[in-house]
Design a protein around this motif. Sequence first.
Motif, short mmCIF file in Angstrom:
data_model
loop_
_atom_site.label_atom_id
_atom_site.label_comp_id
_atom_site.label_asym_id
_atom_site.label_seq_id
_atom_site.Cartn_x
_atom_site.Cartn_y
_atom_site.Cartn_z
N GLY A 208 0.80 -1.23 0.00
CA GLY A 208 0.00 0.00 0.00
C GLY A 208 0.82 1.27 0.00
N GLU A 209 2.10 1.16 0.36
CA GLU A 209 2.95 2.35 0.31
C GLU A 209 3.41 2.60 -1.13
OE1 GLU A 209 4.99 2.82 4.61
OE2 GLU A 209 5.92 1.29 3.37
N ALA A 210 3.79 3.85 -1.42
CA ALA A 210 4.23 4.19 -2.77
C ALA A 210 5.72 3.96 -2.91
CB ALA A 210 3.90 5.65 -3.08
N GLY A 211 6.09 3.21 -3.97
CA GLY A 211 7.50 3.02 -4.28
C GLY A 211 8.04 4.13 -5.14
N ILE A 212 7.16 4.69 -5.97
CA ILE A 212 7.57 5.77 -6.88
C ILE A 212 6.36 6.67 -7.15
CG2 ILE A 212 7.09 4.37 -8.93
CD1 ILE A 212 9.32 5.82 -10.36
N VAL A 213 6.62 7.96 -7.27
CA VAL A 213 5.58 8.90 -7.73
C VAL A 213 6.21 9.81 -8.79
CG1 VAL A 213 4.00 10.76 -7.10
CG2 VAL A 213 4.36 8.86 -5.52
N ILE A 214 5.52 9.90 -9.92
CA ILE A 214 5.97 10.78 -11.02
C ILE A 214 4.85 11.80 -11.26
CG2 ILE A 214 6.60 10.92 -13.47
CD1 ILE A 214 7.51 8.03 -13.32
N ALA A 215 5.21 13.05 -11.50
CA ALA A 215 4.22 14.07 -11.89
C ALA A 215 4.78 14.89 -13.04
CB ALA A 215 3.89 14.97 -10.70
N VAL A 216 3.90 15.20 -14.00
CA VAL A 216 4.28 16.00 -15.17
C VAL A 216 3.20 17.06 -15.37
CG1 VAL A 216 4.65 15.95 -17.66
CG2 VAL A 216 5.40 14.02 -16.27
N SER A 217 3.61 18.32 -15.52
CA SER A 217 2.62 19.36 -15.81
C SER A 217 2.77 19.81 -17.25
CB SER A 217 2.79 20.56 -14.87
OG SER A 217 4.07 21.12 -15.01
N SER A 218 1.63 20.17 -17.83
CA SER A 218 1.61 20.57 -19.25
C SER A 218 0.43 21.50 -19.48
CB SER A 218 1.49 19.33 -20.14
OG SER A 218 0.34 18.59 -19.79
N PRO A 219 0.52 22.32 -20.54
CA PRO A 219 -0.61 23.22 -20.81
C PRO A 219 -1.92 22.45 -21.05
CG PRO A 219 1.32 23.87 -22.08
CD PRO A 219 1.64 22.54 -21.45
N HIS A 220 -1.82 21.30 -21.74
CA HIS A 220 -3.02 20.53 -22.10
C HIS A 220 -2.86 19.07 -21.70
CE1 HIS A 220 -4.20 24.09 -24.24
NE2 HIS A 220 -3.03 24.09 -24.84
N ARG A 221 -3.98 18.40 -21.51
CA ARG A 221 -3.94 17.06 -20.90
C ARG A 221 -3.27 16.00 -21.77
NH1 ARG A 221 -8.87 17.88 -22.97
NH2 ARG A 221 -9.93 16.22 -24.14
#
Lengths: 81, 141
Positions: free
Chosen positions: B88-101
Amino acid sequence: MKVKLLFFAMIREKIGKDEVDMEIFPGETLEQLTQRVLAPAFPHARFFKSLLYAVNEEYAGPQTILRDGDEVAFIPPVAGG
Amino acid sequence: MLLIKITKENINREEVRRAVAHPDCGAIATFEGDIRNHNDGKEVLGLEYEVYEKMFQAEVKKIFHELAQRWEVKACALVQRVGRLDVGEAGIVIAVSSPHRHSGMAACAWAIEEFKKRAPVWKKEYYLTDAQWVLCNHGGK
């Protein structure tokens, strides 16, 4: 000439150390060094088919010729994510 | 903007998301890799992650630079956990932001696939009676 060897995961467990300094021969390749260092602990050829290498933190091919001061990492199959 | 971090603590998922938020961006795509309680028909009690830290930083930077050449993205963040983890714990988290989905979602999906092939990370699964290193196909280059 000396290089530093880094061991990870199942290789680290089998060798019993996470790093060692080792003398190399002039012109010695990664593949030759690997046979010298790891073959006694890993007798099955299939282990070497799945092994990758990094020299100074970059993936490198088995024919790479090592230089004094290189940091060599043996990369068994990765499993991130 | 890049955030690349290795941590022994629980990953703060919201912090990773916030690290990429930007007024120019209407989309934040994330991937969270959580520890599953089974694999290959065996009950998994927990995992241990091991990382070649210096190379990890260099390789993830390369992945993010390649990603920025393929898609219109503003910021990327990746946090990898090391040490022992429970289900249940997270091994990895990635986030990417962009103008459009569309670009953000495609970039985030690409990032985790490349990461799994190239990042020098290993995991050991712990079962009821034994433990073993997980062998995935890798494509380091």
